[in-house]
Design a protein around this motif. Structure first.
Motif, PDB file in Angstrom:
ATOM      1  N   MET A   1       7.928   7.600  -8.880  1.00  7.54           N
ATOM      2  CA  MET A   1       7.777   6.626  -8.181  1.00  7.54           C
ATOM      3  C   MET A   1       8.623   6.533  -6.734  1.00  7.54           C
ATOM      4  SD  MET A   1       3.375   7.877  -8.950  1.00  7.54           S
ATOM      5  CE  MET A   1       3.485   6.291  -9.753  1.00  7.54           C
ATOM      6  N   ASP A   2       9.254   7.313  -5.480  1.00  9.19           N
ATOM      7  CA  ASP A   2       9.859   6.535  -5.717  1.00  9.19           C
ATOM      8  C   ASP A   2       8.442   5.320  -4.203  1.00  9.19           C
ATOM      9  OD1 ASP A   2      11.326   5.203  -3.532  1.00  9.19           O
ATOM     10  OD2 ASP A   2      12.290   6.798  -2.677  1.00  9.19           O
ATOM     11  N   THR A   3       7.606   4.909  -4.240  1.00 11.02           N
ATOM     12  CA  THR A   3       7.012   3.719  -3.588  1.00 11.02           C
ATOM     13  C   THR A   3       7.621   2.962  -2.990  1.00 11.02           C
ATOM     14  OG1 THR A   3       6.310   3.025  -5.706  1.00 11.02           O
ATOM     15  CG2 THR A   3       4.771   4.790  -4.858  1.00 11.02           C
ATOM     16  N   THR A   4       8.597   2.410  -2.991  1.00 11.16           N
ATOM     17  CA  THR A   4       9.083   1.271  -2.972  1.00 11.16           C
ATOM     18  C   THR A   4       9.682   1.768  -1.125  1.00 11.16           C
ATOM     19  OG1 THR A   4       9.692   0.291  -4.842  1.00 11.16           O
ATOM     20  CG2 THR A   4      10.604  -0.687  -2.693  1.00 11.16           C
ATOM     21  N   ILE A   5      10.580   2.531  -1.029  1.00 13.38           N
ATOM     22  CA  ILE A   5      10.678   2.989  -0.500  1.00 13.38           C
ATOM     23  C   ILE A   5      10.025   3.376   1.197  1.00 13.38           C
ATOM     24  CG2 ILE A   5      12.049   4.954   1.432  1.00 13.38           C
ATOM     25  CD1 ILE A   5      13.093   5.081  -1.662  1.00 13.38           C
ATOM     26  N   ARG A   6       8.581   4.132   0.461  1.00  9.46           N
ATOM     27  CA  ARG A   6       7.457   4.173   1.196  1.00  9.46           C
ATOM     28  C   ARG A   6       6.864   3.623   1.733  1.00  9.46           C
ATOM     29  NH1 ARG A   6       4.803   9.607  -1.989  1.00  9.46           N
ATOM     30  NH2 ARG A   6       5.891   8.010  -3.571  1.00  9.46           N
ATOM     31  N   ARG A   7       6.474   2.379   1.096  1.00  9.20           N
ATOM     32  CA  ARG A   7       5.669   1.027   1.630  1.00  9.20           C
ATOM     33  C   ARG A   7       6.556   0.232   2.415  1.00  9.20           C
ATOM     34  NH1 ARG A   7       1.853  -1.601  -1.706  1.00  9.20           N
ATOM     35  NH2 ARG A   7       1.118  -0.354  -3.977  1.00  9.20           N
ATOM     36  N   THR A   8       7.626   0.042   2.837  1.00 12.00           N
ATOM     37  CA  THR A   8       8.229  -0.184   3.911  1.00 12.00           C
ATOM     38  C   THR A   8       8.011   0.771   5.475  1.00 12.00           C
ATOM     39  OG1 THR A   8      10.426   0.732   2.920  1.00 12.00           O
ATOM     40  CG2 THR A   8       9.963  -1.429   2.132  1.00 12.00           C
ATOM     41  N   GLN A   9       8.171   1.608   5.247  1.00  6.06           N
ATOM     42  CA  GLN A   9       8.681   3.066   5.512  1.00  6.06           C
ATOM     43  C   GLN A   9       6.915   3.932   6.244  1.00  6.06           C
ATOM     44  OE1 GLN A   9      10.615   6.396   4.991  1.00  6.06           O
ATOM     45  NE2 GLN A   9      12.712   4.855   5.258  1.00  6.06           N
ATOM     46  N   LYS A  10       5.813   3.358   5.766  1.00  2.00           N
ATOM     47  CA  LYS A  10       4.971   3.992   6.312  1.00  2.00           C
ATOM     48  C   LYS A  10       3.496   2.660   5.744  1.00  2.00           C
ATOM     49  CE  LYS A  10       5.679   8.098   6.786  1.00  2.00           C
ATOM     50  NZ  LYS A  10       5.725   9.921   5.912  1.00  2.00           N
ATOM     51  N   PRO A  11       2.283   2.663   5.884  1.00  2.00           N
ATOM     52  CA  PRO A  11       1.305   2.108   5.938  1.00  2.00           C
ATOM     53  C   PRO A  11       0.798   3.075   4.554  1.00  2.00           C
ATOM     54  CG  PRO A  11       0.504   2.640   8.063  1.00  2.00           C
ATOM     55  CD  PRO A  11       2.095   3.679   7.527  1.00  2.00           C
ATOM     56  N   TRP A  12       0.155   2.448   3.123  1.00  2.00           N
ATOM     57  CA  TRP A  12      -0.721   2.596   2.110  1.00  2.00           C
ATOM     58  C   TRP A  12      -0.992   4.394   2.501  1.00  2.00           C
ATOM     59  CZ3 TRP A  12      -5.759   3.543   1.092  1.00  2.00           C
ATOM     60  CH2 TRP A  12      -6.227   2.761   1.773  1.00  2.00           C
ATOM     61  N   GLY A 228      -4.535  -8.889   6.936  1.00  2.00           N
ATOM     62  CA  GLY A 228      -3.231  -7.374   7.659  1.00  2.00           C
ATOM     63  C   GLY A 228      -4.338  -5.886   8.143  1.00  2.00           C
ATOM     64  N   GLN A 229      -3.785  -5.098   9.564  1.00  2.00           N
ATOM     65  CA  GLN A 229      -3.956  -4.668  10.061  1.00  2.00           C
ATOM     66  C   GLN A 229      -4.372  -3.202   9.327  1.00  2.00           C
ATOM     67  OE1 GLN A 229      -1.575  -3.516  12.807  1.00  2.00           O
ATOM     68  NE2 GLN A 229       0.102  -3.203  11.852  1.00  2.00           N
ATOM     69  N   ASP A 230      -3.705  -3.627   8.149  1.00  2.00           N
ATOM     70  CA  ASP A 230      -4.089  -2.091   7.373  1.00  2.00           C
ATOM     71  C   ASP A 230      -4.552  -2.805   5.974  1.00  2.00           C
ATOM     72  OD1 ASP A 230      -2.556  -0.631   8.480  1.00  2.00           O
ATOM     73  OD2 ASP A 230      -0.758  -1.351   7.915  1.00  2.00           O
ATOM     74  N   CYS A 231      -5.177  -3.734   6.162  1.00  2.00           N
ATOM     75  CA  CYS A 231      -6.143  -3.665   5.210  1.00  2.00           C
ATOM     76  C   CYS A 231      -8.160  -3.967   5.331  1.00  2.00           C
ATOM     77  CB  CYS A 231      -6.553  -5.702   4.599  1.00  2.00           C
ATOM     78  SG  CYS A 231      -6.848  -5.570   3.382  1.00  2.00           S
TER      79      CYS A 231
END
Length: 447
Positions: A1-12, A228-231
């Protein structure tokens, strides 16, 4: 799963769509093999996990003197070990709290933190534990301290809480509630009993829901301030269309719409009398309430929830898959739910595997959709409380589910709409159906 890229680009909450939840039990720090869960996450392409952190039972060595620790925790930091394993697999980690009860020892030190009956006695939850009061310092002091500690030590992506809204089904007569209700009502005393014909009691229900709304907002401000704002703080919301009594509805889901980037729904109990389409109805309701792009995560039981099975025996895989499929069709993200890190019935770990795989293959088609139905099926909290009262199942639930069945059999697409959102939906509404709606809004003179 390419989660590293998605973590840097989008909120969870914009990319983590496949979940699981492990409700830890006190022997897990001693007995749970985390390799089992690593294997499970990989095989089911899980992207996020919810695991117990603290509250009723703590799974890390908290420095808070009132945080009860799991019986077999010892010197281990089980929560840290679980988080580490999950993050090494690329998963989002949500810290789960459990907040509506505390120990007898805490009661002796802080009796003002606990719910009281009319005689001023604490309300028992189980042996040696009592219900806490949502209007007390237990939430704003004790839990706030523990949540800050969790954020500082473990940096979870978000929080969930199985019982953030306190106990249901009773009136709390503690001094905190007496004073707060008097201020809200202009000097009235708390109602003497549950009486749906009593205007003071109806006002108490309205105040009760407002207290939960304020607490929910406060929790979100706390977690986002330090994490943080996404927590976000998602709590655990109730599938409120199926209440048997208005006393179950102290959580007014629409009141939380402004605070959620993601929603967690407690879907452990199947609404079996209504069939599998009940889960599709739940998904439609949540999407209309919180917005079509809000992540909706439902805890799907992999086990029989009836008391005689002690939540240890696995549901048939076909049943679990059908329930998951129904929810996915209306935008729910799957999250198989487990009691304990050790599964005595290993079939629970196989439940829903085909659905996870199907979800992975079709993920691109399941999100960022717009529902084109133009028939609105009206729901009203005021109707549920003031007309449904103590017999919601007969007066408000059955008319609603009967109309849903008629629309479904007639192949008529519809969307559930709360009375407070009707004006916002006028652009897409061609017809409104009011199934046994006898009360729509409070009037000032009713107070």
């Amino acid at each position: 799963m390419d989660t590293t890229i998605r973590r840097t680009q989008k909120p969870w909450y914009q990319w983590a769509h496949r979940w699981n939840q492990v409700n830890s039990v006190e022997n897990d720090p001693r007995d749970c093999d985390l390799q089992v869960w690593r294997k499970y996450w990989r095989e089911n392409r899980i992207q996020g996990t919810i695991v117990n952190a603290a509250g009723t039972v703590g799974y890390f060595p908290s420095q808070n003197p009132y945080q009860y620790r799991a019986k077999f925790l010892g010197d281990r930091d089980y929560f840290a070990d679980f988080c580490k394993a999950a993050r090494e697999e690329g998963l989002v980690v949500v810290a789960r709290m459990d907040s509506n009860q505390a120990t007898e020892a805490m009661y002796h030190d802080h009796p003002e933190w606990f719910a009281k009956d009319a005689e001023g006695q604490p309300i028992p939850f189980t042996e040696g534990r009592y219900y806490t009061c949502v209007n007390s310092g237990y939430f704003t002091q004790q839990l706030a301290s523990v949540i800050r500690e969790i954020i500082e030590k473990y940096h979870p992506d978000a929080f969930a809480d199985n019982s953030w809204a306190g106990g249901r089904g009773f009136i709390c007569y503690c001094e905190n509630c007496r004073k707060a209700f008097a201020e809200y009502s202009g000097g009235l005393e708390l109602p003497k009993a549950i009486d749906y014909n009593d205007r003071t009691f109806r006002l108490w229900m309205e105040w009760n829901r407002q207290c939960r709304k304020d607490l929910y907002a406060w929790f979100n401000e706390l977690t986002m301030k330090y994490g943080g704002q996404d927590c976000v703080y998602m709590g655990m919301l109730h599938p409120d269309a199926y209440a048997q009594s208005a006393m179950e509805l102290i959580m007014d889901n629409i009141a939380y719409a402004d605070y959620n980037k993601a929603v967690m729904i407690d879907g452990q109990a199947r609404q079996t009398a209504e069939g599998y389409h009940a889960n599709s109805q739940l998904g439609l309701t949540m999407r209309e309430t919180f917005g079509e792009d809000t992540l909706v995560i439902e805890s799907v039981a992999t086990y029989y929830i009836q008391p005689e099975f002690l939540r240890k025996s696995a549901y048939p895989n076909e049943e679990t898959s059908m329930w998951m499929r129904s929810g996915m069709s209306s935008g729910i993200s799957p999250s198989c739910h487990f009691i304990g890190g050790v599964q005595e019935d290993r079939r629970t770990l196989e439940n829903g595997h085909e659905m996870y795989e199907w979800h992975y293959r079709n993920e691109a088609y399941l999100y960022n959709r717009r529902y084109l139905a133009n028939v609105g099926l009206v729901r009203s909290m005021t109707n549920t409380c003031n007309y449904g009262g103590g017999d919601c199942e007969l007066r408000t639930v059955k008319p609603m589910t009967g109309m849903v069945t008629a629309l479904r059999r007639g192949r008529i697409s519809y969307f559930p709409v709360d009375t407070r959102q009707i004006m916002a939906k006028t652009g897409k509404t061609k017809l409104l159906i009011l199934p046994e709606i006898a009360a729509i809004s409070f009037r000032s003179e009713e107070r």
